[in-house]
Scaffold this motif. Structure first.
Motif, mmCIF file in Angstrom:
data_model
loop_
_atom_site.group_PDB
_atom_site.id
_atom_site.type_symbol
_atom_site.label_atom_id
_atom_site.label_comp_id
_atom_site.label_asym_id
_atom_site.label_seq_id
_atom_site.Cartn_x
_atom_site.Cartn_y
_atom_site.Cartn_z
ATOM 1 N N GLU A 165 0.815 -1.219 0.000
ATOM 2 C CA GLU A 165 0.000 0.000 0.000
ATOM 3 C C GLU A 165 0.844 1.261 0.000
ATOM 4 N N ARG A 166 2.157 1.120 0.156
ATOM 5 C CA ARG A 166 3.120 2.233 0.170
ATOM 6 C C ARG A 166 2.791 3.216 1.295
ATOM 7 N N SER A 167 2.477 2.662 2.482
ATOM 8 C CA SER A 167 2.068 3.498 3.609
ATOM 9 C C SER A 167 3.228 4.234 4.260
ATOM 10 N N GLY A 168 4.429 3.629 4.258
ATOM 11 C CA GLY A 168 5.557 4.223 4.974
ATOM 12 C C GLY A 168 5.392 4.195 6.480
ATOM 13 N N PHE A 169 4.589 3.258 6.999
ATOM 14 C CA PHE A 169 4.193 3.228 8.404
ATOM 15 C C PHE A 169 4.760 2.000 9.089
ATOM 16 N N ALA A 170 5.572 2.211 10.138
ATOM 17 C CA ALA A 170 6.136 1.131 10.952
ATOM 18 C C ALA A 170 5.718 1.359 12.399
ATOM 19 N N PRO A 171 4.488 0.989 12.771
ATOM 20 C CA PRO A 171 3.948 1.351 14.087
ATOM 21 C C PRO A 171 4.638 0.676 15.261
ATOM 22 N N GLU A 172 5.345 -0.433 15.018
ATOM 23 C CA GLU A 172 6.003 -1.137 16.111
ATOM 24 C C GLU A 172 7.379 -0.552 16.456
ATOM 25 N N VAL A 173 7.856 0.389 15.661
ATOM 26 C CA VAL A 173 9.181 0.974 15.899
ATOM 27 C C VAL A 173 9.031 2.248 16.725
ATOM 28 N N ARG A 174 9.689 2.288 17.880
ATOM 29 C CA ARG A 174 9.700 3.493 18.714
ATOM 30 C C ARG A 174 11.141 3.857 19.029
ATOM 31 N N ILE A 175 11.525 5.058 18.695
ATOM 32 C CA ILE A 175 12.865 5.571 18.977
ATOM 33 C C ILE A 175 12.704 6.940 19.627
ATOM 34 N N ASP A 176 13.338 7.124 20.774
ATOM 35 C CA ASP A 176 13.154 8.346 21.556
ATOM 36 C C ASP A 176 14.377 9.238 21.629
ATOM 37 N N ASP A 177 15.570 8.669 21.608
ATOM 38 C CA ASP A 177 16.791 9.478 21.744
ATOM 39 C C ASP A 177 17.929 8.792 20.984
ATOM 40 N N PRO A 178 17.867 8.772 19.650
ATOM 41 C CA PRO A 178 18.811 7.944 18.889
ATOM 42 C C PRO A 178 20.185 8.572 18.703
ATOM 43 N N THR A 179 21.144 7.699 18.498
ATOM 44 C CA THR A 179 22.483 8.070 18.054
ATOM 45 C C THR A 179 22.868 7.123 16.918
ATOM 46 N N GLU A 180 23.952 7.449 16.227
ATOM 47 C CA GLU A 180 24.415 6.598 15.141
ATOM 48 C C GLU A 180 25.032 5.325 15.708
ATOM 49 N N GLU A 181 24.431 4.190 15.376
ATOM 50 C CA GLU A 181 24.912 2.902 15.876
ATOM 51 C C GLU A 181 25.999 2.349 14.965
ATOM 52 N N TRP A 182 25.810 2.444 13.657
ATOM 53 C CA TRP A 182 26.833 2.049 12.696
ATOM 54 C C TRP A 182 26.534 2.705 11.360
ATOM 55 N N ALA A 183 27.515 2.666 10.475
ATOM 56 C CA ALA A 183 27.350 3.224 9.137
ATOM 57 C C ALA A 183 28.213 2.443 8.163
ATOM 58 N N VAL A 184 27.760 2.331 6.918
ATOM 59 C CA VAL A 184 28.559 1.739 5.846
ATOM 60 C C VAL A 184 28.566 2.725 4.685
ATOM 61 N N GLU A 185 29.633 2.659 3.893
ATOM 62 C CA GLU A 185 29.786 3.602 2.793
ATOM 63 C C GLU A 185 30.000 2.874 1.476
#
Length: 422
Positions: free
Chosen positions: A60-80
């Motif tokens: 449906e292309r909703s863009g909705f992930a209701p089970e994900v909650r993030i309150d104070d994030p930081t960068e955990e990892w990155a790839v280039e």
């Protein structure tokens, strides 16, 4: 509309890079062991539909992930990656990344590759090069559907299927034009657009039907699937078409306007379809027969995301806006871009409490910023600044993480960042 539209892909990855990927006929960095069809199908990955397996998360292309909650994030990892990057797909503990290794250390001359990486730390589990040569990719982000990964290949202008568990080649179908929009996995088939036609394949790679556009139309947005129909949109002479997934792919209904339609977002039997350029509106259509429900004039620069009650989009003035799904009435508006040279052009991600977007910096010396606003009030909840200045596409979310694709405007770095509260 979606940041992986043909227009923005050519602008960010570079038309020259695309040409470089396509000129090398006879050079197969991915090998020649790609059959036209597969002997069988693959088993779905565990909890495949619970992650972010395709563009805008679901059919449906909703863009909705209701089970994900993030309150104070930081960068955990990155790839280039150095030559290009598409929005990832996430299923279980794997993040599927499609990009280019043009000048990546240790990869020779580079080429287009699909990686499976661990969600916990970004470590690579397997890599599969695609046939061809060059430093650009198709704008088609990975689709994970029933145990296989599907991507478009700019070098060979086709759709490629890989085994999701080990990256093994399953099948490839070459097309006349590059597949630069997200493919759709729906009701047992995979649907991919070349811009002039929509192709339907079964999971073994056998073509089921082709829906061809006239010379007066162009498709530059991903299709959607809902209510037993595949929704396909066009521009120049704009239309929204409801197609039957089975049989010959004939059209059930067509809604035509002098507008350029974006990707439909569907909720509760209504398709919300934005238009761009001179006629910037959202058209609400009944999914059953294409009947017009309402139209709202609003200068969106992105596709629409929804939690079912509200629609969310970004405007050309740098505002994030919430509208009611029932009537298109504005509920709140939050200005996130105040600098004249900065912009907001990423498709919104909707999580448990937030609407998440990434804004570009005003210049190459600045930092792109990912911002979460409260989806009920529009108040800013958190922000994260990044090491590069541009947002490549909208963020995705799964398993307690938000994944943000970024790039440096000088074209030297493409970066996928994983944010979490951990």
């Amino acid at each position: 509309m979606p940041s992986h539209s043909r227009r923005q892909f050519l602008a960010t990855a570079g038309a020259v890079a695309l040409a470089g990927c396509a000129v090398a006929d006879g050079l197969d960095l991915g090998g020649t062991d790609w059959p036209d069809t597969a002997e069988g199908t693959t088993e779905p990955l565990p909890d495949e539909s619970a992650g972010w397996p395709q563009f805008a998360r679901d059919t449906e292309r909703s863009g909705f992930a209701p089970e994900v909650r993030i309150d104070d994030p930081t960068e955990e990892w990155a790839v280039e990656m150095s030559g290009g990057l598409a929005t990832p797909a996430v299923v279980g503990d794997r993040v599927f990344v499609y990009g280019s290794t043009a000048t990546e250390s240790g990869d020779g001359d580079g080429g287009c590759v699909v990686d499976a990486r661990r969600a916990s730390d970004g470590r690579r589990e397997w890599r599969r090069p695609l046939p061809g040569f060059g430093d650009a990719i198709s704008g088609c982000p990975p689709l994970v559907y029933r145990g296989s990964v599907y991507v478009g290949n700019a070098s060979r202008s086709g759709l490629y299927a890989l085994g999701a568990r080990d990256g093994s080649p399953r099948w490839a179908h070459e097309t006349g034009d590059s597949i630069n929009e997200a493919a759709l996995g729906y009701r047992g088939n995979v649907y991919a657009s070349t811009g002039s036609e929509l192709l339907a394949f079964d999971q073994r790679g056998r073509e089921q039907w082709t829906y061809r556009l006239g010379d007066d139309r162009l498709a530059s947005e991903p299709p959607a699937g809902a209510g037993g129909r595949v929704l396909y949109t066009t521009s120049i002479i704009g239309s929204v078409v409801g197609l039957e997934p089975g049989g010959t792919g004939s059209s059930d209904w067509r809604y035509v306007r002098e507008a350029s339609f974006g990707t439909p977002t569907v909720a509760d039997g209504i398709a919300y379809v934005p238009t761009e350029f001179e006629d910037q509106r959202i058209h609400a259509l009944d999914l059953a027969d294409g009947t017009h429900r309402w139209t709202r004039s609003i200068p969106l620069t992105t596709g629409v995301a929804t939690d079912g009650d509200r629609l969310y989009g970004a405007t050309d003035g740098g505002d994030l806006v919430a509208l009611t799904a029932a009537e298109g009435t504005e509920r709140w508006r939050t200005t996130l871009v105040e600098s004249e040279n900065a912009k907001l052009a990423t498709r919104p991600l909707v999580t448990d409490r937030s609407v998440v977007v990434t804004t570009d910096a005003a210049d190459a010396n600045g930092s792109a910023t990912t911002t979460a606003v409260d989806r009920r009030t529009g108040g800013v909840r958190w922000t994260v600044d990044h090491a590069v200045d541009r947002a490549l596409d909208g963020a995705v979310a799964a398993g307690g993480r938000v994944y943000v694709p970024l790039y440096a405007s000088d074209g030297s770095t493409y970066r996928l960042v994983a944010l979490s509260d951990r």
